[in-house]
Scaffold this motif. Sequence first.
Motif, PDB file in Angstrom:
ATOM      1  N   GLN A   1       0.997  -1.497   0.402  1.00  0.00           N
ATOM      2  CA  GLN A   1      -0.094  -0.296  -0.009  1.00  0.00           C
ATOM      3  C   GLN A   1       1.075   0.857  -0.067  1.00  0.00           C
ATOM      4  O   GLN A   1       0.543   2.778  -0.490  1.00  0.00           O
ATOM      5  CB  GLN A   1      -1.107  -0.402   1.301  1.00  0.00           C
TER       6      GLN A   1
ATOM      7  N   MET B   1       1.848   2.378  -3.322  1.00  0.00           N
ATOM      8  CA  MET B   1       0.806   2.420  -3.988  1.00  0.00           C
ATOM      9  C   MET B   1       0.213   4.097  -3.629  1.00  0.00           C
ATOM     10  O   MET B   1       0.468   5.069  -4.527  1.00  0.00           O
ATOM     11  CB  MET B   1      -0.420   1.660  -4.416  1.00  0.00           C
ATOM     12  N   ASP B   2       0.439   4.349  -2.611  1.00  0.00           N
ATOM     13  CA  ASP B   2       0.684   5.916  -2.121  1.00  0.00           C
ATOM     14  C   ASP B   2       1.725   6.937  -2.116  1.00  0.00           C
ATOM     15  O   ASP B   2       1.430   7.744  -2.360  1.00  0.00           O
ATOM     16  CB  ASP B   2       0.396   5.229  -0.188  1.00  0.00           C
TER      17      ASP B   2
ATOM     18  N   ALA C   1       3.585   6.324  -5.208  1.00  0.00           N
ATOM     19  CA  ALA C   1       3.631   6.418  -6.651  1.00  0.00           C
ATOM     20  C   ALA C   1       2.197   7.599  -6.854  1.00  0.00           C
ATOM     21  O   ALA C   1       2.327   8.407  -7.262  1.00  0.00           O
ATOM     22  CB  ALA C   1       2.824   5.096  -7.334  1.00  0.00           C
ATOM     23  N   ASP C   2       0.797   7.573  -6.223  1.00  0.00           N
ATOM     24  CA  ASP C   2       0.371   8.709  -6.039  1.00  0.00           C
ATOM     25  C   ASP C   2       0.598   9.876  -5.658  1.00  0.00           C
ATOM     26  O   ASP C   2       0.204  11.248  -6.454  1.00  0.00           O
ATOM     27  CB  ASP C   2      -1.414   8.392  -5.723  1.00  0.00           C
TER      28      ASP C   2
ATOM     29  N   SER D   1       2.925  11.472  -8.069  1.00  0.00           N
ATOM     30  CA  SER D   1       2.118  12.038  -9.241  1.00  0.00           C
ATOM     31  C   SER D   1       1.852  13.261  -9.174  1.00  0.00           C
ATOM     32  O   SER D   1       1.963  14.304 -10.099  1.00  0.00           O
ATOM     33  CB  SER D   1       1.072  11.645  -9.400  1.00  0.00           C
TER      34      SER D   1
ATOM     35  N   ARG E   1       6.770   5.268 -12.405  1.00  0.00           N
ATOM     36  CA  ARG E   1       6.268   5.650 -11.296  1.00  0.00           C
ATOM     37  C   ARG E   1       4.983   4.330 -12.118  1.00  0.00           C
ATOM     38  O   ARG E   1       3.732   4.288 -11.478  1.00  0.00           O
ATOM     39  CB  ARG E   1       5.798   7.121 -11.667  1.00  0.00           C
TER      40      ARG E   1
ATOM     41  N   THR F   1       5.414   0.883 -11.792  1.00  0.00           N
ATOM     42  CA  THR F   1       5.667   0.174 -10.557  1.00  0.00           C
ATOM     43  C   THR F   1       3.947   0.178 -10.421  1.00  0.00           C
ATOM     44  O   THR F   1       3.834  -0.538  -9.358  1.00  0.00           O
ATOM     45  CB  THR F   1       6.913   1.045 -10.229  1.00  0.00           C
ATOM     46  N   LYS F   2       3.117   0.874 -10.363  1.00  0.00           N
ATOM     47  CA  LYS F   2       2.295   1.525  -9.450  1.00  0.00           C
ATOM     48  C   LYS F   2       1.287   0.028 -11.042  1.00  0.00           C
ATOM     49  O   LYS F   2       0.554  -0.935  -9.726  1.00  0.00           O
ATOM     50  CB  LYS F   2       1.445   2.649 -10.006  1.00  0.00           C
ATOM     51  N   LYS F   3       1.887   0.142 -12.036  1.00  0.00           N
ATOM     52  CA  LYS F   3       0.640  -1.209 -12.620  1.00  0.00           C
ATOM     53  C   LYS F   3       1.225  -2.514 -12.313  1.00  0.00           C
ATOM     54  O   LYS F   3       0.378  -3.999 -12.364  1.00  0.00           O
ATOM     55  CB  LYS F   3       1.111  -1.079 -14.005  1.00  0.00           C
TER      56      LYS F   3
ATOM     57  N   GLU G   1       0.111  -3.471  -7.926  1.00  0.00           N
ATOM     58  CA  GLU G   1      -1.298  -3.687  -7.632  1.00  0.00           C
ATOM     59  C   GLU G   1      -2.015  -4.516  -7.395  1.00  0.00           C
ATOM     60  O   GLU G   1      -2.394  -5.055  -6.731  1.00  0.00           O
ATOM     61  CB  GLU G   1      -2.240  -2.338  -8.996  1.00  0.00           C
TER      62      GLU G   1
END
Length: 654
Positions: free
Chosen positions: A66, A69-70, A72-73, A76, A92, A95-97, A100
């Motif tokens: 998590q 994911m956070d 990466a957000d 952005s 970014r 990596t998130k994809k 996830e």
Amino acid sequence: MEWKKILVNRKLLSVMIVLFLLQMIVFWEDCQKNDRIWMERRDQPYEDYLREEEEQHIDAYHAAMQAIMDQADEMSGISIFAEENSFSSRNRASTKKAFEPMLDVNLTYVKGRTITEFFSFRFGGLCALVCGMLAAFELGEIRKKRVRAITFPTEYGRLRLAFEKIGALFIWALILTFLFQTSILLEGMLLFHENPLRILSCPAQTFVCFASFPLKITVWQALLLYLLYRTIILYVIMTLAWAVSVIFDHVVLAAGVCGGVFAVEYFLYAKIDDNNVWKLLKYCNVWYQTAENSYFTKYKNLNILEYAVNRNTAILTALAIAYLFGAAVGIVICCRRYPCSSKVSRIRQTVSAVKVRVESIRGRFLEKLSLTGMETYKALIAQRGLVAILLLAVLICYRADFTQVKRSTQQELYYAFMERYLGEPGEDSDREIAQLADKLEQVDITFAQQYSEAADGDTMIVLAMWYDSFEEERLFLKQIQEQTESLKNISQETGIAVWYVNLYGYIHLLQNDDAMLNLGLLLAIVWICLGIYNGENGSGMACMINSSHRAKFLYRVKIRVAMILTSLVYFMVLLFEIVSVSVVYGITGIGAPVQSILDLSDVRIHCTIWQYFLIRYVVRWGIYLVVCICVCKALELVICKKGLFNGIKSRKSV
């Protein structure tokens, strides 16, 4: 049928079996070494540490995913990472994809030390590489023109034979990878008494080594994919080695070219940093793909023309290009070069000129040098004694311990203390130890007082982190107090004024005298001695030599050459041990009494450290020389006895 040529070559098959057994022994010794070192340093079984580490990893896994994911957000919203068509934004998003789907993975603890040891073991990959190179040279049929001379006039015979060789290379790459990798897994499960069904059926992310592995698969699927990956890597390397052997058609030249390429590859692997702009040369590298496993277990994107390219994708692309190049070159040469043709290309002319030059130098070398030089050439070149020395060098490099190149805080404190107080323990050193003990005691009192008065959990966590920051100093204090107390006891019992010396270097000098290294050195000596005596026996010259009145002189020369080569090999091994330990750990205080080394406190002779190690190494040298002489005498009786008997039987009476 081409793949069966390896099976009928007894010498090559024997070398493969020896390397296979060697990597099994080395894996077992590495596991024992990990247990021993962890118990000495942390006073805790290694398996308990692995269990705690894995449980912490499982508890924090979903939070870590998590956090990715956070992060990466959050990135952005930063301009440098949000710039469209930039590597940062693409990295970014990629990596998130990739991570996830990992949020849905449920982990439970599974005892699986085998997986941890398997992906940290590197020697097996090197052994498989050596076997693959030998198989590739054998399939290159260097100086074996009979099959090529027959197939050349036939329709499509050359092309078919070339494709059969490429197919045989793949078969042997698969066989070697499967045997060398699977045997380590089975050995680990037997050593650690683990349930293979439970290990193989759990998610790959269960184990710490797969913490950043982005595929949602089980362990058996990951191992199968890893086996395929290693097979492809070995297959490409074998194909390139086969192409080199076909190009040069000379085993020494082909081995020299491959050795030069490997040396360059190792230099790139060792010197290029992970963040260097040329990092692609580090990852698409023979040594990286042979000795490392992080390319498979850890996720990483490379910046290639501002595109975020997965490291494994880049490696596979480089392997595909290298394979197509090597296979194409090998096939073209096999199809176009006639075995006895006088019309050759410029490359062939150049290679032939080099071969003629090498043979000319070799001829002058044999003409000018004495019989000792000829015997040395026979042992090292004609009978492949350099191969034994090379394998011994690989074993030495692998056994070298470079784990403490980066020192912990405890070790830095210890090294600094030894530099300040090298010599006999005195009041200054005792004063510094007492001051550190008082400081840590005050820390304990302060922590106990403030922790009991803490009002909330956050304050307690901060206090605990502050208290843990002194852990390295506590370990150093315990270490130096134990050494000081031991030195004072030794001084009282023996009356010898012992010193403070840095024990790390001397302990590793003592540990380097291990069974594997001694066994490898003995095997190298036996191999060299066999080469010295096997030449005449294989060529049928033993009868003539034993019939000569100078046979005893020749055998004395053989023993002398064997002793010289044994001494050179031994001193090279010894020099590597001393230099590697000196560079990594340092060797200071060699003029101190030998009892200053706590492991040698029971030595009853009064001598310095350098005198003790000199005597130790001279005695070992003498033992190896005695072994060399005994082996030579035994070979002289066994190998040359038949030639002597035949020479006497064939001699006509006058």
